[in-house]
Design an enzyme around this catalytic site. Structure first.
Site, PDB file in Angstrom:
ATOM      1  N   CYS A   1      45.181 -18.517  12.109  1.00  0.00           N
ATOM      2  CA  CYS A   1      45.806 -17.735  13.182  1.00  0.00           C
ATOM      3  C   CYS A   1      46.831 -18.639  13.854  1.00  0.00           C
ATOM      4  O   CYS A   1      47.255 -19.626  13.250  1.00  0.00           O
ATOM      5  CB  CYS A   1      44.762 -17.177  14.160  1.00  0.00           C
ATOM      6  SG  CYS A   1      43.768 -18.397  15.025  1.00  0.00           S
ATOM      7  N   GLY A   2      47.248 -18.326  15.066  1.00  0.00           N
ATOM      8  CA  GLY A   2      48.269 -19.155  15.710  1.00  0.00           C
ATOM      9  C   GLY A   2      47.782 -20.581  15.915  1.00  0.00           C
ATOM     10  O   GLY A   2      48.486 -21.548  15.619  1.00  0.00           O
ATOM     11  N   THR A   3      46.574 -20.702  16.430  1.00  0.00           N
ATOM     12  CA  THR A   3      46.010 -22.036  16.709  1.00  0.00           C
ATOM     13  C   THR A   3      44.850 -22.417  15.794  1.00  0.00           C
ATOM     14  O   THR A   3      44.460 -23.591  15.762  1.00  0.00           O
ATOM     15  CB  THR A   3      45.455 -22.078  18.144  1.00  0.00           C
ATOM     16  OG1 THR A   3      44.445 -21.060  18.257  1.00  0.00           O
ATOM     17  CG2 THR A   3      46.547 -21.831  19.176  1.00  0.00           C
ATOM     18  N   GLY A   4      44.261 -21.444  15.150  1.00  0.00           N
ATOM     19  CA  GLY A   4      43.016 -21.662  14.394  1.00  0.00           C
ATOM     20  C   GLY A   4      41.783 -21.509  15.275  1.00  0.00           C
ATOM     21  O   GLY A   4      40.663 -21.383  14.779  1.00  0.00           O
ATOM     22  N   ILE A   5      41.989 -21.497  16.582  1.00  0.00           N
ATOM     23  CA  ILE A   5      40.847 -21.537  17.516  1.00  0.00           C
ATOM     24  C   ILE A   5      40.145 -20.184  17.609  1.00  0.00           C
ATOM     25  O   ILE A   5      38.912 -20.102  17.522  1.00  0.00           O
ATOM     26  CB  ILE A   5      41.304 -22.026  18.901  1.00  0.00           C
ATOM     27  CG1 ILE A   5      41.801 -23.468  18.804  1.00  0.00           C
ATOM     28  CG2 ILE A   5      40.150 -21.936  19.897  1.00  0.00           C
ATOM     29  CD1 ILE A   5      42.491 -23.979  20.070  1.00  0.00           C
ATOM     30  N   GLY A   6      40.912 -19.124  17.798  1.00  0.00           N
ATOM     31  CA  GLY A   6      40.287 -17.801  17.907  1.00  0.00           C
ATOM     32  C   GLY A   6      39.503 -17.454  16.652  1.00  0.00           C
ATOM     33  O   GLY A   6      38.371 -16.951  16.723  1.00  0.00           O
ATOM     34  N   MET A   7      40.089 -17.752  15.502  1.00  0.00           N
ATOM     35  CA  MET A   7      39.406 -17.492  14.228  1.00  0.00           C
ATOM     36  C   MET A   7      38.103 -18.277  14.163  1.00  0.00           C
ATOM     37  O   MET A   7      37.065 -17.751  13.736  1.00  0.00           O
ATOM     38  CB  MET A   7      40.298 -17.888  13.045  1.00  0.00           C
ATOM     39  CG  MET A   7      41.465 -16.952  12.794  1.00  0.00           C
ATOM     40  SD  MET A   7      40.893 -15.351  12.165  1.00  0.00           S
ATOM     41  CE  MET A   7      42.435 -14.733  11.446  1.00  0.00           C
TER      42      MET A   7
ATOM     43  N   HIS B   1      29.850 -34.096   6.284  1.00  0.00           N
ATOM     44  CA  HIS B   1      28.797 -34.185   7.301  1.00  0.00           C
ATOM     45  C   HIS B   1      28.314 -32.831   7.813  1.00  0.00           C
ATOM     46  O   HIS B   1      27.136 -32.693   8.135  1.00  0.00           O
ATOM     47  CB  HIS B   1      29.294 -35.005   8.502  1.00  0.00           C
ATOM     48  CG  HIS B   1      29.445 -36.465   8.187  1.00  0.00           C
ATOM     49  ND1 HIS B   1      29.744 -37.401   9.139  1.00  0.00           N
ATOM     50  CD2 HIS B   1      29.338 -37.146   7.014  1.00  0.00           C
ATOM     51  CE1 HIS B   1      29.812 -38.601   8.578  1.00  0.00           C
ATOM     52  NE2 HIS B   1      29.590 -38.474   7.286  1.00  0.00           N
TER      53      HIS B   1
ATOM     54  N   ARG C   1      20.927 -37.660   5.704  1.00  0.00           N
ATOM     55  CA  ARG C   1      20.620 -37.580   7.146  1.00  0.00           C
ATOM     56  C   ARG C   1      21.236 -36.362   7.823  1.00  0.00           C
ATOM     57  O   ARG C   1      20.822 -35.985   8.925  1.00  0.00           O
ATOM     58  CB  ARG C   1      21.088 -38.857   7.852  1.00  0.00           C
ATOM     59  CG  ARG C   1      22.605 -39.020   7.908  1.00  0.00           C
ATOM     60  CD  ARG C   1      23.003 -40.398   8.404  1.00  0.00           C
ATOM     61  NE  ARG C   1      24.434 -40.535   8.649  1.00  0.00           N
ATOM     62  CZ  ARG C   1      25.337 -40.763   7.708  1.00  0.00           C
ATOM     63  NH1 ARG C   1      24.971 -40.835   6.429  1.00  0.00           N
ATOM     64  NH2 ARG C   1      26.614 -40.902   8.023  1.00  0.00           N
ATOM     65  N   HIS C   2      22.209 -35.740   7.149  1.00  0.00           N
ATOM     66  CA  HIS C   2      22.890 -34.600   7.768  1.00  0.00           C
ATOM     67  C   HIS C   2      22.116 -33.285   7.630  1.00  0.00           C
ATOM     68  O   HIS C   2      22.394 -32.330   8.341  1.00  0.00           O
ATOM     69  CB  HIS C   2      24.290 -34.444   7.177  1.00  0.00           C
ATOM     70  CG  HIS C   2      25.119 -35.681   7.347  1.00  0.00           C
ATOM     71  ND1 HIS C   2      25.525 -36.144   8.575  1.00  0.00           N
ATOM     72  CD2 HIS C   2      25.548 -36.586   6.436  1.00  0.00           C
ATOM     73  CE1 HIS C   2      26.192 -37.264   8.417  1.00  0.00           C
ATOM     74  NE2 HIS C   2      26.228 -37.566   7.132  1.00  0.00           N
TER      75      HIS C   2
ATOM     76  N   ASP D   1      45.909 -13.788  10.811  1.00  0.00           N
ATOM     77  CA  ASP D   1      46.555 -12.769  11.642  1.00  0.00           C
ATOM     78  C   ASP D   1      48.059 -13.017  11.569  1.00  0.00           C
ATOM     79  O   ASP D   1      48.523 -13.857  10.771  1.00  0.00           O
ATOM     80  CB  ASP D   1      45.984 -12.761  13.071  1.00  0.00           C
ATOM     81  CG  ASP D   1      46.442 -13.938  13.913  1.00  0.00           C
ATOM     82  OD1 ASP D   1      47.130 -14.847  13.384  1.00  0.00           O
ATOM     83  OD2 ASP D   1      46.122 -13.959  15.116  1.00  0.00           O
ATOM     84  N   HIS D   2      48.815 -12.305  12.401  1.00  0.00           N
ATOM     85  CA  HIS D   2      50.272 -12.437  12.355  1.00  0.00           C
ATOM     86  C   HIS D   2      50.733 -13.851  12.699  1.00  0.00           C
ATOM     87  O   HIS D   2      51.774 -14.288  12.222  1.00  0.00           O
ATOM     88  CB  HIS D   2      50.918 -11.415  13.301  1.00  0.00           C
ATOM     89  CG  HIS D   2      50.280 -11.367  14.649  1.00  0.00           C
ATOM     90  ND1 HIS D   2      49.031 -10.792  14.852  1.00  0.00           N
ATOM     91  CD2 HIS D   2      50.665 -11.847  15.854  1.00  0.00           C
ATOM     92  CE1 HIS D   2      48.700 -10.904  16.132  1.00  0.00           C
ATOM     93  NE2 HIS D   2      49.684 -11.546  16.758  1.00  0.00           N
TER      94      HIS D   2
HETATM   95  C1  RB5 Z   1      47.988 -14.249  18.417  1.00  0.00           C
HETATM   96  O1  RB5 Z   1      49.088 -14.137  19.235  1.00  0.00           O
HETATM   97  C2  RB5 Z   1      47.201 -15.523  18.751  1.00  0.00           C
HETATM   98  O2  RB5 Z   1      46.528 -15.344  19.954  1.00  0.00           O
HETATM   99  C3  RB5 Z   1      46.244 -15.853  17.650  1.00  0.00           C
HETATM  100  O3  RB5 Z   1      46.957 -16.022  16.471  1.00  0.00           O
HETATM  101  C4  RB5 Z   1      45.419 -17.123  17.794  1.00  0.00           C
HETATM  102  O4  RB5 Z   1      46.208 -18.209  18.116  1.00  0.00           O
HETATM  103  C5  RB5 Z   1      44.205 -17.030  18.594  1.00  0.00           C
HETATM  104  O5  RB5 Z   1      43.413 -17.981  18.688  1.00  0.00           O
END
Ligand code: RB5
Length: 144
Positions: free
Chosen positions: A63-69, A96, A130-131, A7-8
């Site tokens: 993405c910004g954190t990788g978490i949302g993706m 693993h 084992r995995h 994303d952006h």
């Molecule tokens: C976009 O502003 C931000 O929320 C997205 O890139 C990401 O960090 C979500 O997990």
């Protein structure tokens, strides 16, 4: 073949990763975005569909954190996505967990570290053994 998307919040880092993949001769499909504001679930599903269709064997989502993706990717059957901010995790999620999608945060890590993480992710293979039973149990969680 690798599918890659962002994303952006991950666009600049995606360009750095793609440039490095080109240098290494690794083929990839770019699933967007082109720097414009997008909703990360839309990109996550595009990358994951390249994998579930068999077109690609691995994906990279930024993405910004990788978490949302990673949250979106892990809702799709057959996808095992891991957010990595260090090389040890990138190596062991292949050995693993047989992770097939690497997620990174473009606002979290710099390009130098990200390229090392990508290298570990692409150059390590699932250990099996084992995995395997653990991955079977993980598969059984899909849809619960
Ligand atoms: C976009 O502003 C931000 O929320 C997205 O890139 C990401 O960090 C979500 O997990």
């Amino acid at each position: 073949m690798i599918a890659i998307g962002c994303d952006h919040g991950g666009y600049e880092l995606k360009l750095a990763v793609e440039s490095n993949l080109k240098e290494q001769g690794v083929d990839f499909i770019d699933c967007g975005c082109g720097g414009e504001k997008v909703d990360y679930p839309d990109i996550a599903v595009k990358v994951c569909e390249e994998i579930t269709s068999g077109e690609c064997d691995k994906g990279i989502l930024i993405c910004g954190t990788g978490i949302g993706m990673s949250m979106c990717a892990n809702k799709i059957a057959g996808i095992r996505a891991a957010v990595c901010g260090d090389t040890f995790s990138a190596k062991y999620t292949r050995l693993h967990n047989d992770a097939n999608v690497l997620c990174m945060g473009g606002r979290v890590i710099g390009a130098g570290l990200a390229l090392e993480i990508v290298r570990e992710f692409l150059n390590n293979e699932f250990e099996g053994g084992r995995h395997v039973a653990r991955l079977d149990k993980m598969k059984n969680l899909e849809g619960k």
